[in-house]
Enzyme design. Structure first.
Site, mmCIF file in Angstrom:
data_model
loop_
_atom_site.group_PDB
_atom_site.id
_atom_site.type_symbol
_atom_site.label_atom_id
_atom_site.label_comp_id
_atom_site.label_asym_id
_atom_site.label_seq_id
_atom_site.Cartn_x
_atom_site.Cartn_y
_atom_site.Cartn_z
ATOM 1 N N HIS A 123 -10.912 39.965 66.601
ATOM 2 C CA HIS A 123 -11.693 40.110 65.491
ATOM 3 C C HIS A 123 -11.175 39.145 64.234
ATOM 4 C CE1 HIS A 123 -13.273 41.881 61.482
ATOM 5 N NE2 HIS A 123 -12.054 41.691 60.947
ATOM 6 N N HIS A 128 -13.347 35.762 61.802
ATOM 7 C CA HIS A 128 -12.738 35.306 60.514
ATOM 8 C C HIS A 128 -12.638 33.837 60.555
ATOM 9 C CE1 HIS A 128 -12.389 38.663 57.986
ATOM 10 N NE2 HIS A 128 -11.861 39.412 59.005
ATOM 11 N N SER A 188 -17.779 39.882 65.128
ATOM 12 C CA SER A 188 -17.174 40.242 66.133
ATOM 13 C C SER A 188 -17.499 41.595 66.938
ATOM 14 C CB SER A 188 -15.450 40.424 65.443
ATOM 15 O OG SER A 188 -15.345 41.501 64.580
#
Ligand code: PHE
Ligand code: FE
Length: 278
Positions: A123, A128, A188
């Protein structure tokens, strides 16, 4: 050693300890990467897809932060640092304000491919880091960190957190080919990367700063509303040019909005059936 819950340094960072990952953990990354990158072609924003290539996130195995940071530093001056898990708000904001993004270093088990409660390295890095390679978005993240430190003293972190949630984690952006994904929580997630764009259930509404900060969010299921920005440049411009202090004051005496709410003043891309929530 992975999963240890004690900060080694005052800033909560710990070494990634890349050499400690097992072959099975590297395979879990590869499986997640292959599944998501195939899914996201044509669905994720141009900025996201381009950065996945430029950062070489598709190279086999869990990325080594040292290698990744060399590329990221050249692109936007951002850096990824490992932490043991969730960190206090002030620590999180301070890292962002200094262009550092905190990441978990553990990876989910094969049984947790589709759902996990705490953000893992897939994730945090796959979700990000690509957006941190975009100059506009990197500036937005840094400004958000500075804004977070300020929101702390104005007792408005809960309001500002909604902005993060509905942009950084669950944002959509309008592009020439239609609505695209850029929020890390969506890109994600195998299930939500279809749901957020194609399912009739959720609302898709035009982004409005004050409106977003009035809106509660769900942490236990897919979102009931997604907000669509016009561009990263516009998001950056608006948030940097607006003094949030009067907004926080106005919000303090207004009622929060429930996640599925649609207002007469909303720019509606899609009015959700909310079939999933029922
Ligand atoms: N301009 C905001 C303030 O006055 C700070 C901020 C910038 C917040 C960018 C979020 C994103 O507090
Ligand atoms: Fe996240």
């Amino acid at each position: 050693m992975h999963g240890l819950k004690k900060p080694a340094n005052a800033d909560w960072t710990i070494p990634q300890d890349w050499a400690a990952y097992t072959p099975q953990e590297h395979r879990t990354w590869d499986r997640l990467f292959e599944r998501q990158s195939a899914m996201l072609q044509g669905r994720a924003s141009q900025a996201f897809l381009k950065a996945v290539d430029v950062l070489r996130l598709g190279q086999p195995g869990i990325p080594d932060f040292e290698v990744l940071n060399e590329k990221l530093a050249k692109l936007t001056g951002f850096e990824v640092v490992a932490v043991p898990g969730l960190v206090p708000d002030a620590v999180f904001f301070d890292h962002l304000a200094h262009r550092r993004f905190v990441s978990g270093r553990f990876i989910r088990t094969p049984e947790q491919m589709d759902y996990l409660e705490e953000p893992d390295i897939f994730h945090d890095v796959f979700g990000h880091v690509p957006m941190l390679a975009d100059p506009m978005f990197a500036d937005y993240m840094q400004a958000y960190g500075e804004g977070g430190l300020r929101a702390g003293s104005l007792h408005a972190i809960d309001k500002l957190a909604r902005l993060y949630w509905y942009t950084v984690e669950f944002g959509l952006v309008r592009e020439a080919g239609g609505l695209k994904l850029y929020g890390a929580g969506i890109v994600s997630s195998y299930g939500e990367s279809v749901f957020a764009l194609d399912d009739p259930s959720p609302n898709r509404l035009g982004f409005d700063l004050e409106r977003v900060m009035r809106t509660r969010y769900r942490i236990d299921d897919y979102q009931q509303t997604y907000f669509v920005i016009d561009s990263f440049e516009e998001l950056l411009r608006q948030t940097v040019e607006t003094d949030f202090a009067p907004l926080y004051e106005a919000l303090a005496v207004q009622e929060d909005l429930e996640p599925p709410t649609v207002l007469g003043s909303d720019r509606v891309y899609h009015r959700g059936t909310q079939a999933r929530g029922r």
